[in-house]
Design a protein around this motif. Structure first.
Motif, PDB file in Angstrom:
ATOM      1  N   SER B   7      -0.193 189.152  91.626  1.00  0.00           N
ATOM      2  CA  SER B   7      -1.073 188.477  90.679  1.00  0.00           C
ATOM      3  C   SER B   7      -1.703 187.233  91.295  1.00  0.00           C
ATOM      4  O   SER B   7      -2.913 187.012  91.174  1.00  0.00           O
ATOM      5  N   PHE B  71      -6.601 183.232  81.200  1.00  0.00           N
ATOM      6  CA  PHE B  71      -6.261 184.616  80.859  1.00  0.00           C
ATOM      7  C   PHE B  71      -7.480 185.420  80.413  1.00  0.00           C
ATOM      8  O   PHE B  71      -7.352 186.579  80.093  1.00  0.00           O
ATOM      9  N   ASP B  74      -8.615 188.660  82.344  1.00  0.00           N
ATOM     10  CA  ASP B  74      -7.569 189.675  82.222  1.00  0.00           C
ATOM     11  C   ASP B  74      -7.518 190.254  80.821  1.00  0.00           C
ATOM     12  O   ASP B  74      -7.218 191.430  80.630  1.00  0.00           O
ATOM     13  N   PHE B  75      -7.824 189.399  79.845  1.00  0.00           N
ATOM     14  CA  PHE B  75      -7.827 189.892  78.465  1.00  0.00           C
ATOM     15  C   PHE B  75      -8.998 190.827  78.238  1.00  0.00           C
ATOM     16  O   PHE B  75      -8.860 191.882  77.628  1.00  0.00           O
ATOM     17  N   SER B  79      -6.366 194.251  81.374  1.00  0.00           N
ATOM     18  CA  SER B  79      -5.170 194.260  82.216  1.00  0.00           C
ATOM     19  C   SER B  79      -4.038 193.443  81.590  1.00  0.00           C
ATOM     20  O   SER B  79      -2.867 193.703  81.852  1.00  0.00           O
ATOM     21  N   LEU B  80      -4.408 192.480  80.731  1.00  0.00           N
ATOM     22  CA  LEU B  80      -3.375 191.703  80.048  1.00  0.00           C
ATOM     23  C   LEU B  80      -2.522 192.625  79.186  1.00  0.00           C
ATOM     24  O   LEU B  80      -1.290 192.532  79.165  1.00  0.00           O
ATOM     25  N   GLU B  81      -3.192 193.519  78.488  1.00  0.00           N
ATOM     26  CA  GLU B  81      -2.477 194.450  77.626  1.00  0.00           C
ATOM     27  C   GLU B  81      -1.573 195.364  78.449  1.00  0.00           C
ATOM     28  O   GLU B  81      -0.441 195.660  78.053  1.00  0.00           O
ATOM     29  N   THR B  90       6.619 189.575  81.130  1.00  0.00           N
ATOM     30  CA  THR B  90       5.437 188.760  80.846  1.00  0.00           C
ATOM     31  C   THR B  90       5.657 187.327  81.307  1.00  0.00           C
ATOM     32  O   THR B  90       4.717 186.648  81.714  1.00  0.00           O
ATOM     33  N   LYS B  97       0.257 183.330  86.773  1.00  0.00           N
ATOM     34  CA  LYS B  97      -1.060 182.847  86.382  1.00  0.00           C
ATOM     35  C   LYS B  97      -1.115 181.323  86.461  1.00  0.00           C
ATOM     36  O   LYS B  97      -2.114 180.739  86.918  1.00  0.00           O
ATOM     37  N   ALA B 150      -3.527 180.837  76.204  1.00  0.00           N
ATOM     38  CA  ALA B 150      -3.043 182.112  75.683  1.00  0.00           C
ATOM     39  C   ALA B 150      -3.278 182.221  74.179  1.00  0.00           C
ATOM     40  O   ALA B 150      -3.594 183.286  73.668  1.00  0.00           O
ATOM     41  N   ILE B 216       0.696 185.489  74.330  1.00  0.00           N
ATOM     42  CA  ILE B 216       0.005 186.646  74.907  1.00  0.00           C
ATOM     43  C   ILE B 216       0.378 187.914  74.151  1.00  0.00           C
ATOM     44  O   ILE B 216      -0.465 188.768  73.871  1.00  0.00           O
ATOM     45  N   THR B 220      -2.428 190.344  72.412  1.00  0.00           N
ATOM     46  CA  THR B 220      -2.668 191.730  72.808  1.00  0.00           C
ATOM     47  C   THR B 220      -2.212 192.721  71.737  1.00  0.00           C
ATOM     48  O   THR B 220      -2.538 193.895  71.808  1.00  0.00           O
TER      49      THR B 220
END
Lengths: 245, 222, 60
Positions: B7, B71, B74-75, B79-81, B90, B97, B150, B216, B220
């Motif tokens: 990451s 984030f 990524d959201f 990819s966050l999900e 997480t 991050k 987040a 997060i 998600t």
């Protein structure tokens, strides 16, 4: 105990019980507020240093106490919501934020008004005023997040997380501001740290503190009842309740 | 651990290819710093006296400017999900991050400190204290800011909201860090402040990622 | 009673304006905190009742 907890956690039960309590509770709060204010205005002797302006203490100090404990109560409700997912706790978090913010605002402004005759200025960066100001910002944050996330699925949990983060930070903020103030302390005397307050001065203060708490709880209850009505409007019991209004 | 390294690597690569997102807060920082003498007047004594506060507030604002994007991409690309749904922790992802955010926004600010100190006439002891204090505090800023990032990641425009949510949390470190610089300028011992800032850093390293990871999960879990 | 006359009570040795401003503001904020939920409650009941009436009319 846990059973009782869950039963009260159901919106219907809460609505029924609080319906019986709200009028007596609010009446008692208003009565005590009026009585305490009359006591503070008419019978309390003037302070030897501050004179009559000490009477502002009786509305300022309870507001300042309640502003802090209101945030802690909000965080408590937030923790209940996150752990047990009791929806009523989310309603409580939502309803206490504007109430707590208004009380914090009251504490700030009465503090400023008290400061004028005592310190000679409206605002000083005194430790208590400063940490109350930061507390006000914390409340504003929770309210702002709630209104920005309006109607999104996770709004309750997000606000609960923020309230918990805030309450963990609250003591750190308070100590750091106290310490910062002692570092920069200007020549002035402290408002509330008296060697010892005579009973004729603290007894009305106690009455006012209790009155503020009662008031806070009864208004909180009123807001929660409104929110329950909105959220449960499609249930049978709300429709029945509305039919007789 | 693989997730952590992967990451961080990916974030660094993405930002090296598109450096403007990294450079903007730094430019903002320098511009804010150079506006103060224009507003207050060029008198060195006065500027020196308020330099720690100015530099610190400007650093906070610059950090918050870059916070919103921590984030966001990524959201948006989902990819966050994937991370939340996968078996990876997480917590570790959040830590990665935060580390990459710190490498891209905190560390460059630390390197800019001598320049800021030069502009505001801080003496040598002040420069060292300022750089050290930012080095100790900027990870905390990234950690606490991550919570706000987040919480607001699902919102179309969360930038200003992050500032409102996170600013009160920055009060203790701001107070301690500016006091440390002032103490150093006055020639007194600063080791006590270092311990305090380290304590806050470790405390927030343990607690803040928990809150960020929870936020997060909320974002998600639509 | 700590005051000899009504004027002395309002004047409070020159601090009257601060004291009365503080008490007045407290009264306003506390009253608003009762007033808003009451208004909200009335609006909710009204809105729900009219929604119910509309639904009934549609059925008829």
């Amino acid at each position: 105990m846990l059973n009782w907890f869950h039963r009260l956690g159901s919106p219907k039960t809460f609505f029924e019980i609080s319906g019986r309590w709200q009028v007596p509770l609010l009446s008692l709060a208003v009565l005590m507020l009026a009585g305490g204010a009359a006591w503070a205005l008419l019978f309390v002797p003037p302070d030897y240093q501050q004179g009559n302006s000490v009477r502002i203490m009786y509305i300022h100090v309870p507001a300042a106490i309640l502003a802090q404990s209101g945030y802690v109560m909000m965080a408590g409700a937030a923790a209940v919501f996150l752990i047990w997912r009791i929806k009523l706790a989310d309603v409580a978090v939502k309803c206490v934020a504007p109430l707590g913010a208004s009380i914090t605002f009251l504490a700030l402004v009465t503090g400023a008004i008290w400061g004028k005759p005592t310190w000679g200025t409206w605002w000083v960066w005194d430790a208590r005023l400063t940490s109350t100001l930061v507390l006000f910002f914390l409340y504003i944050g929770v309210i702002a997040l709630r209104s920005a996330m309006d109607r999104q699925a996770g709004v309750g949990r997000a606000c609960a997380i923020l309230a918990l983060v805030g309450v963990v930070n609250l003591p750190v903020i308070k100590y750091s501001v106290d310490w910062w103030y002692s570092l920069h302390q200007p020549a002035s005397f402290s408002l509330t740290e008296k060697p010892s307050m005579p009973i004729e001065m603290w007894l009305p203060l106690l009455v006012m503190v209790i009155a503020y708490y009662l008031f806070f709880f009864s208004v909180w209850m009123m807001r929660i009842r409104n929110e329950i009505l909105v959220r449960e409007k499609n249930t049978d019991w709300v429709k029945q309740w509305l039919a007789v209004r | 651990m693989n997730l952590f390294i992967a990451s961080v690597r990916r974030d660094l690569l993405v930002h090296f290819r598109h450096p403007s997102e990294v450079l903007n807060p730094l430019v903002f920082f320098v511009v804010v710093i150079s506006l103060f003498p224009l507003g207050i007047g060029p008198e060195p004594g006065q500027l020196k006296a308020i330099a720690p506060g100015i530099v610190w507030v400007a650093a906070l604002l610059a950090t918050l400017m870059s916070m919103d994007s921590m984030f966001r991409s990524d959201f948006e690309d989902g990819s966050l999900e994937q991370i939340v749904l996968s078996e990876q922790s997480t917590f570790i992802f959040v830590l990665a991050k935060v580390v990459s955010h710190w490498l891209l926004s905190g560390l460059p600010l630390v390197l800019l400190m001598p320049l800021a100190a030069l502009l505001l006439f801080l003496d040598e002891a002040g420069v060292w204290a300022l750089t050290l204090s930012l080095l100790l505090v900027s990870p905390t800023l990234s950690l606490l800011g991550g919570i706000g990032a987040a919480l607001t990641v699902g919102l179309p425009r969360g930038g200003l909201l992050v500032t409102i949510l996170v600013m009160p949390l920055y009060v203790p470190v701001l107070v301690l860090a500016t006091a440390m610089v002032q103490a150093a300028e006055a020639g007194s011992d600063t080791i006590g402040y270092v311990y305090w800032l380290l304590a806050i850093l470790f405390g927030s390293m343990c607690l803040a990622p928990i809150a960020t990871a929870a936020a997060i999960n909320v974002a998600t879990d639509q | 009673m700590k005051f000899e006359s009504l004027t002395a009570f309002f004047y409070m040795d020159g601090h009257g304006i601060y004291i009365w401003a503080a008490y007045g503001l407290t009264l306003v904020i506390l009253a608003a905190n009762v007033w808003f939920p009451l208004i909200a409650r009335r609006n909710i009941i009204r809105a729900e009742k009219s929604a119910v009436l509309k639904a009934m009319n549609r059925k008829l």
